[in-house]
Structures are given as C-alpha cells and as structure tokens.
Design an enzyme around this catalytic site. Structure first.
Site, PDB file in Angstrom:
ATOM      1  N   GLU A 192    -100.338  17.525  18.133  1.00 41.73           N
ATOM      2  CA  GLU A 192     -98.935  17.674  17.712  1.00 41.73           C
ATOM      3  C   GLU A 192     -98.718  18.894  16.818  1.00 41.73           C
ATOM      4  O   GLU A 192     -97.634  19.473  16.816  1.00 41.73           O
ATOM      5  CB  GLU A 192     -98.444  16.390  17.016  1.00 41.73           C
ATOM      6  CG  GLU A 192     -99.027  16.066  15.644  1.00 41.73           C
ATOM      7  CD  GLU A 192    -100.369  15.331  15.676  1.00 41.73           C
ATOM      8  OE1 GLU A 192    -101.080  15.406  16.700  1.00 41.73           O
ATOM      9  OE2 GLU A 192    -100.718  14.703  14.664  1.00 41.73           O
ATOM     10  N   LYS A 195     -83.995  23.623   3.067  1.00 42.59           N
ATOM     11  CA  LYS A 195     -84.405  25.015   2.826  1.00 42.59           C
ATOM     12  C   LYS A 195     -85.372  25.489   3.892  1.00 42.59           C
ATOM     13  O   LYS A 195     -85.321  26.628   4.344  1.00 42.59           O
ATOM     14  CB  LYS A 195     -85.118  25.127   1.466  1.00 42.59           C
ATOM     15  CG  LYS A 195     -84.208  25.114   0.283  1.00 42.59           C
ATOM     16  CD  LYS A 195     -84.919  25.651  -0.948  1.00 42.59           C
ATOM     17  CE  LYS A 195     -86.060  24.765  -1.407  1.00 42.59           C
ATOM     18  NZ  LYS A 195     -85.667  23.601  -2.185  1.00 42.59           N
ATOM     19  N   ILE A 234     -87.784  21.340 -14.488  1.00 39.71           N
ATOM     20  CA  ILE A 234     -88.721  21.938 -15.447  1.00 39.71           C
ATOM     21  C   ILE A 234     -89.883  22.590 -14.691  1.00 39.71           C
ATOM     22  O   ILE A 234     -90.301  23.697 -14.975  1.00 39.71           O
ATOM     23  CB  ILE A 234     -89.252  20.856 -16.417  1.00 39.71           C
ATOM     24  CG1 ILE A 234     -88.122  20.416 -17.345  1.00 39.71           C
ATOM     25  CG2 ILE A 234     -90.441  21.381 -17.219  1.00 39.71           C
ATOM     26  CD1 ILE A 234     -88.467  19.274 -18.260  1.00 39.71           C
ATOM     27  N   CYS A 244    -106.142  10.839  17.094  1.00 39.57           N
ATOM     28  CA  CYS A 244    -107.037  10.685  15.942  1.00 39.57           C
ATOM     29  C   CYS A 244    -107.373   9.208  15.732  1.00 39.57           C
ATOM     30  O   CYS A 244    -108.131   8.645  16.516  1.00 39.57           O
ATOM     31  CB  CYS A 244    -106.461  11.370  14.711  1.00 39.57           C
ATOM     32  SG  CYS A 244    -107.771  11.892  13.599  1.00 39.57           S
ATOM     33  N   LEU A 245    -106.772   8.529  14.735  1.00 42.06           N
ATOM     34  CA  LEU A 245    -107.063   7.108  14.578  1.00 42.06           C
ATOM     35  C   LEU A 245    -106.691   6.349  15.858  1.00 42.06           C
ATOM     36  O   LEU A 245    -107.348   5.378  16.229  1.00 42.06           O
ATOM     37  CB  LEU A 245    -106.278   6.543  13.386  1.00 42.06           C
ATOM     38  CG  LEU A 245    -106.554   5.081  13.051  1.00 42.06           C
ATOM     39  CD1 LEU A 245    -107.966   4.898  12.521  1.00 42.06           C
ATOM     40  CD2 LEU A 245    -105.557   4.557  12.020  1.00 42.06           C
ATOM     41  N   LYS A 299     -65.670  20.778  -2.627  1.00 46.66           N
ATOM     42  CA  LYS A 299     -65.778  21.136  -4.037  1.00 46.66           C
ATOM     43  C   LYS A 299     -66.809  22.241  -4.263  1.00 46.66           C
ATOM     44  O   LYS A 299     -67.941  22.158  -3.782  1.00 46.66           O
ATOM     45  CB  LYS A 299     -66.172  19.907  -4.863  1.00 46.66           C
ATOM     46  CG  LYS A 299     -65.149  18.784  -4.783  1.00 46.66           C
ATOM     47  CD  LYS A 299     -63.776  19.281  -5.102  1.00 46.66           C
ATOM     48  CE  LYS A 299     -63.105  18.721  -6.281  1.00 46.66           C
ATOM     49  NZ  LYS A 299     -61.762  19.303  -6.505  1.00 46.66           N
ATOM     50  N   TYR A 318     -95.694   8.490   2.449  1.00 48.32           N
ATOM     51  CA  TYR A 318     -94.405   8.041   1.927  1.00 48.32           C
ATOM     52  C   TYR A 318     -93.849   8.997   0.873  1.00 48.32           C
ATOM     53  O   TYR A 318     -92.664   9.012   0.591  1.00 48.32           O
ATOM     54  CB  TYR A 318     -94.526   6.646   1.289  1.00 48.32           C
ATOM     55  CG  TYR A 318     -94.799   5.532   2.271  1.00 48.32           C
ATOM     56  CD1 TYR A 318     -94.042   5.400   3.440  1.00 48.32           C
ATOM     57  CD2 TYR A 318     -95.796   4.594   2.026  1.00 48.32           C
ATOM     58  CE1 TYR A 318     -94.294   4.375   4.332  1.00 48.32           C
ATOM     59  CE2 TYR A 318     -96.048   3.563   2.914  1.00 48.32           C
ATOM     60  CZ  TYR A 318     -95.303   3.457   4.073  1.00 48.32           C
ATOM     61  OH  TYR A 318     -95.543   2.447   4.950  1.00 48.32           O
ATOM     62  N   LYS A 342     -67.634  23.372  -7.437  1.00 43.52           N
ATOM     63  CA  LYS A 342     -68.203  23.323  -8.792  1.00 43.52           C
ATOM     64  C   LYS A 342     -69.721  23.121  -8.825  1.00 43.52           C
ATOM     65  O   LYS A 342     -70.413  23.820  -9.589  1.00 43.52           O
ATOM     66  CB  LYS A 342     -67.483  22.242  -9.616  1.00 43.52           C
ATOM     67  CG  LYS A 342     -67.732  22.314 -11.104  1.00 43.52           C
ATOM     68  CD  LYS A 342     -66.948  23.415 -11.799  1.00 43.52           C
ATOM     69  CE  LYS A 342     -65.517  23.016 -11.967  1.00 43.52           C
ATOM     70  NZ  LYS A 342     -64.590  23.764 -12.661  1.00 43.52           N
ATOM     71  N   HIS A 399    -105.538  16.680  16.530  1.00 42.00           N
ATOM     72  CA  HIS A 399    -104.081  16.508  16.395  1.00 42.00           C
ATOM     73  C   HIS A 399    -103.336  17.545  17.229  1.00 42.00           C
ATOM     74  O   HIS A 399    -102.991  18.612  16.716  1.00 42.00           O
ATOM     75  CB  HIS A 399    -103.671  16.672  14.936  1.00 42.00           C
ATOM     76  CG  HIS A 399    -104.120  15.557  14.055  1.00 42.00           C
ATOM     77  ND1 HIS A 399    -103.302  14.509  13.713  1.00 42.00           N
ATOM     78  CD2 HIS A 399    -105.313  15.319  13.456  1.00 42.00           C
ATOM     79  CE1 HIS A 399    -103.962  13.673  12.934  1.00 42.00           C
ATOM     80  NE2 HIS A 399    -105.193  14.136  12.760  1.00 42.00           N
TER      81      HIS A 399
HETATM   82  N1  GLN Z   1    -108.955   7.557   9.466  1.00 42.97           N
HETATM   83  C1  GLN Z   1    -109.556   8.226  10.558  1.00 42.97           C
HETATM   84  C2  GLN Z   1    -110.647   9.186  10.120  1.00 42.97           C
HETATM   85  O1  GLN Z   1    -110.697   9.585   8.991  1.00 42.97           O
HETATM   86  C3  GLN Z   1    -108.520   8.947  11.398  1.00 42.97           C
HETATM   87  C4  GLN Z   1    -107.794  10.026  10.665  1.00 42.97           C
HETATM   88  C5  GLN Z   1    -106.512  10.448  11.335  1.00 42.97           C
HETATM   89  O2  GLN Z   1    -105.951   9.718  12.146  1.00 42.97           O
HETATM   90  N2  GLN Z   1    -106.001  11.606  10.971  1.00 42.97           N
HETATM   91  O3  GLN Z   1    -111.488   9.556  10.899  1.00 42.97           O
END
Ligand code: GLN
Length: 537
Positions: free
Chosen positions: A512, A19, A151, A384-385, A190, A56, A192, A510
């Site tokens: 991205e 969607k 629901i 980030c991490l 199909k 996940y 239906k 980030h």
């Molecule tokens: N766990 C790390 C923090 O809280 C990095 C978080 C992340 O990669 N978005 O600073």
C-alpha cells in the site's frame, strides 16, 4: 548556480485543515509546470518518529524506501507526486533534540551553553536545507505540523523567520492555511479567526505571503479584500480552499484559484509549461464515474480511526479507478468477529483484506476471516500481519497443526509457523528496530504475484519483526500454500499464495505504501480485478 527555493506552510486557527493536502496539491501543480519539487513535514512532538505511536494517535505510520517510519502526510506526498520520500522528509522535535544532545555530549559546542536559540533553531534550519542542498530540487515545500501559537511550534516558526531573512524574499515564502468559518445563525463567513492567527504569526516576526482559506462556502471578493487588508497581503494572495468531494480534486481547485501562479510570482520563477494534469484527470474522471462496484471487507483492530489504514484505502481508490470501479469498504473490527458470527459479518463481500497490525488483540477474528475467504473462494489479500494470519490459519486448519501460531502472540507455542528473525532476538529497544524499508523479492513465474507485477524482481517496503518460519515451508507447500516470492539473499518468504483458490495472496511487505495516482499498485489492481470477477460470478 542552482538556487533552491523554499515554501513554508503553516497552519492557523485549528488543526486538521489539511496542510498536507494543500502542500501536496501545490507541489503537484509545480511539478506539472516542470519544476522538481519535494515536500517535508516537521512534526513538533517529542517522539523520535511515529513508529512507536499507537495508530489512534496520528493514524497510520508510513514507511519510506530508506526505512524511515514517518507521518502519514508523506504518503500523500508520494501518492500525489509519484516520487519517493526519505528520512529527510520527516523530522520531529525529538529527532532535533536528540541530535543536538548527541553533539553536546561529543563536546561539539566547545563549552558554550546549548540553547533553543541558536542551537535548536540551527538544527531545524539544517534539516530544512538538507533537501535543498542535494541539488535535486528547484523547490522544497516544508509543512510545519501543529498550529501557530502552540508552545511546541515556536522554535519552528522562529527557524522559518530566520530562513526568510537569510534567503531573501525571492527565495523563501510562507503560505498560511487558515479556517474561514461559516456561522449559520448569522448567515456569514467570519474572518476574525484568520486575522487572529495571522496576528499570532506576526508576533513571531513572520508575515504570511499567501493565505489559503479553508471554507465550506464560496469566499466573495469582498471577504477576500477584507482578509487581505487586515492580514497585510494582496487580494490575489488570498486563496480559497473550499471543501472538496475528494482530496484528489484539490490540485484542480488550487489551479483554478491560481495558487501555483502566485507562488511562482513571489519566487520570481517562470514556468516552462502550463499544468495539464492529464493522467491525473483521467484517474479522477474514472474515479468519479465508476461503472462497477465491489465491496471489500477490511479487517483490522484500529478501524475506529480510519486514518490508521490511510494508504490501504487510498490504494483501493487508485486500483478501483483503473477498473472504473467503486470500492466500498466494509469496515470490520477484528475483535467483533467470533466463531458464531463471522459468516454473518462477511457474507456478500467480494474480497477480504486482513490488515497489518501488532499484538494479539483481535487475532482470532483475523484468523476466522482468512478461513472464511479460503473456504468460500473469496479473493483474499493479507498484508504483513494479515499474511502471517493466513499462514497460521492454513497450518491450523489444513495441516492440522492446531497449536500453530506466531511467537509474537504466544512465545512458547509448539508450532511457531511465524517466528522472530534471528537478527531480532536480541533487540530490546522498540524504536526503529523492526525490519524496515525496501527489500528485494524474487517472484515465481506464473504466480498471481508475477502476473500482477509482470516482472520477477521487485522491491517493497517492510515494517515487521516476525517472519514465515522456513522450517514449515515444505509441509505447507505440500498441502497447497506456495511461497511465490522470497528474498533472494536471505531466503525469507515474502509472498504466499494458494493456487487452487481464485485469488489468495499474502504479502509480508506493505504494498500500500507504493500505490500512487499515476501508478496504482499492481497487487491492489489485481485484487480489485479478482473481486470484480467474484461480484459478476
Ligand atoms: N506484528 C507483526 C510483526 O511484527 C506484523 C507487523 C505488521 O503487520 N506491520 O511481524
């Protein structure tokens, strides 16, 4: 007076029909026709936002400039439309109930019994109209998460029904996305399941105006006629959505099927121009006909569900296309990298990206991957991490601080090169309490980051609690890892680089989230360029 028109997108038969991509493709075509459009996602789950969800569950948590933690579909909306979304573009049942309950506690309902109808549905309708009321959009497309008949979707469908009645047929329409399965044994498509899902929608008082039918095979005119007849729509309102090679084909497919035209006809809008999709098709042409290839290792702990890294893989596609390069991702589970096997796993890659993440699972593997990239001059991109791991690896192996770590993983470590910001120390609630959204950053001239962005002042989106510990900055810089981007107000380190390395960049934010088809992210573009160079050398 400016009237905003509303398009609702519901889903039938099964989930995962795409969607979000249909909504984004329609929006793209309407945008190309000169309309201002935005897309909103209503999610029927009870979490206030997906920020507390494990990837996940629903894949990546996307983040907007205003710091909303949202469904990953908002990423598609931004990548397709090249305009930012905000908190108002994603609403969950949790948020709806929270605000109704808050009003009840304040006594705002003046002694009335608070009920799903009208109080919850009114709140849903308000949230839908907030975007329209800004006056910024000709058309608001609202995607209802889940499948009709669930629901938990019922209050949303009822709100749509009321809005259709209130706005009138020229101002609000429903597109129902369904599946037309192919039965190989019968050799037939199909209809239906679609009939049943439309019936289900009609039981709630909503008749779809347009059917978009997902299919693996061409839907013949006969089948379209059958679908039209039994689902109470015109034949021209039955739109085929055949499986595509890439999601970026879908706007063209919808254009060929005339989805935008039937939508405009129903909304009684005349378009200012025909959709040309020039930049879009230029991107697509380069994406589909690459002249080069690179292989990038993506190290993360959620790789079983690749949607967990959706914005990163899409940013690879945007940046790859700009270099006419196919980016092959070598997915590596951080937990599978050990001191004995990391070289074998990483051998031959042209670049290494260590992904964002939380908690200590797979941390050693991430540190090993950084070390391999640093010592072997492989282009490295830490997000980030991933950036935090780059700092830890450098402190451990170059500065010799063997017990350097982040207090996230080891609260009592002796050399906390990454630690909690002071403002985070008293935070106990998990939801919506990280450093979120857009923050300014000033880049050092002549750095790799500056070279990529071609400007000193940038703003990027964040989602983390822990930070580079500035007490270690001097020692780290002395040994050759430089902070090339910092927040001008707080002094927090946002970008680190190793100038002696061909391309080694770690960013606390980030990037991205801001890569789009029209504007591939400069750091991804530079990273792929470095990987391409590595592959040629
Ligand atoms: N766990 C790390 C923090 O809280 C990095 C978080 C992340 O990669 N978005 O600073």
């Amino acid at each position: 007076m400016h009237t905003t028109k509303y398009v609702f997108v519901t889903g039938g038969v099964t989930s995962s029909l795409g969607k979000g991509i249909i909504a984004a493709s329609l929006a793209k075509l309407l945008q190309e026709r000169g309309f201002t459009v935005t897309i909103q996602k209503l999610d029927p789950y009870i979490n206030i936002d997906p920020g507390t969800l494990n990837p996940y569950e629903h894949g990546e948590c996307y983040v907007t400039d205003d710091g909303a933690e949202t469904d990953l579909d908002l990423g598609h909306y931004e990548r397709f439309l090249n305009i930012p979304t905000s908190q108002a573009n994603n609403v969950t049942t949790g948020r709806i109930y929270q605000s109704v309950i808050n009003k009840e506690r304040k006594g705002e309902f003046l002694g009335k019994t608070v009920q799903v109808i009208p109080h919850i549905t009114d709140e849903i309708k308000n949230r839908i109209q907030i975007l329209g009321e800004t006056g910024n959009y000709d058309i608001v497309i609202t995607e209802i998460g889940g499948t009709v008949g669930d629901i938990e979707s019922l209050p949303y469908v009822e709100s749509v029904r009321q809005m259709l009645w209130e706005k009138g047929e020229e101002n609000a329409i429903v597109i129902h996305l369904t599946l037309v399965p192919y039965l190989a044994a019968a050799g037939e498509l199909k209809t239906k399941p679609t009939q049943h899902s439309v019936k289900m929608l009609m039981q709630s008082g909503v008749s779809p105006d347009i059917l978009v039918c997902r299919t693996e095979h061409e839907i013949s005119d006969d089948i379209k006629r059958k679908l039209a007849l039994f689902c109470n729509v015109k034949q021209e309102d039955v739109i085929q959505s055949i499986d595509a090679e890439t999601i970026y084909d879908v706007p063209n497919l919808m254009l060929a099927e005339g989805l935008d035209k039937v939508v405009l006809k129903k909304l009684k809008l005349t378009s200012k121009q025909e959709p040309k999709l020039l930049t879009w098709n230029n991107f697509l042409q380069k994406h589909k006909n690459p002249k080069h290839q690179v292989e990038i290792a993506l190290i993360g702990k959620y790789i079983e569900l690749q949607d967990s890294y959706k914005s990163i893989t899409e940013a690879f596609i945007h940046a790859g296309s700009s270099h006419e390069t196919k980016v092959n991702v070598r997915w590596i589970h951080s937990e599978s990298l050990t001191p004995d096997n990391f070289e074998e796993h990483l051998k031959g890659v042209n670049g290494i990206l260590v992904a964002p993440g939380f908690g200590d699972r797979g941390i050693d593997g991430k540190i090993k991957a950084v070390q391999y990239a640093r010592e072997n001059n492989i282009p490295f991109f830490g997000i980030c991490l991933g950036m935090q791991m780059a700092v830890i690896e450098f402190a451990k192996n170059v500065l010799g601080l063997v017990d350097a770590f982040s207090t996230e993983m080891k609260s009592d470590c002796r050399n906390p090169v990454i630690n909690l910001m002071q403002s985070q120390e008293d935070v106990t609630e998990k939801g919506g309490t990280m450093r979120l959204g857009a923050w300014d950053c000033k880049l050092v001239k002549n750095s790799l980051a500056y070279e990529a962005y071609q400007t000193e002042n940038i703003s990027e989106r964040h989602r983390h609690r822990y930070e580079f510990n500035n007490e270690y900055l001097q020692q780290i810089e002395l040994k050759g890892m430089i902070a090339t981007g910092t927040n001008p107000k707080t002094g927090l380190v946002e970008v680190v680089e190793i100038p002696k390395h061909p391309w080694f960049v770690g960013v606390q934010y980030h990037p991205e989230y801001k890569s789009t088809v029209l504007k591939p992210h400069p750091l991804f573009v530079a990273f792929i360029k470095a990987a391409l160079k590595q592959s040629k050398d």
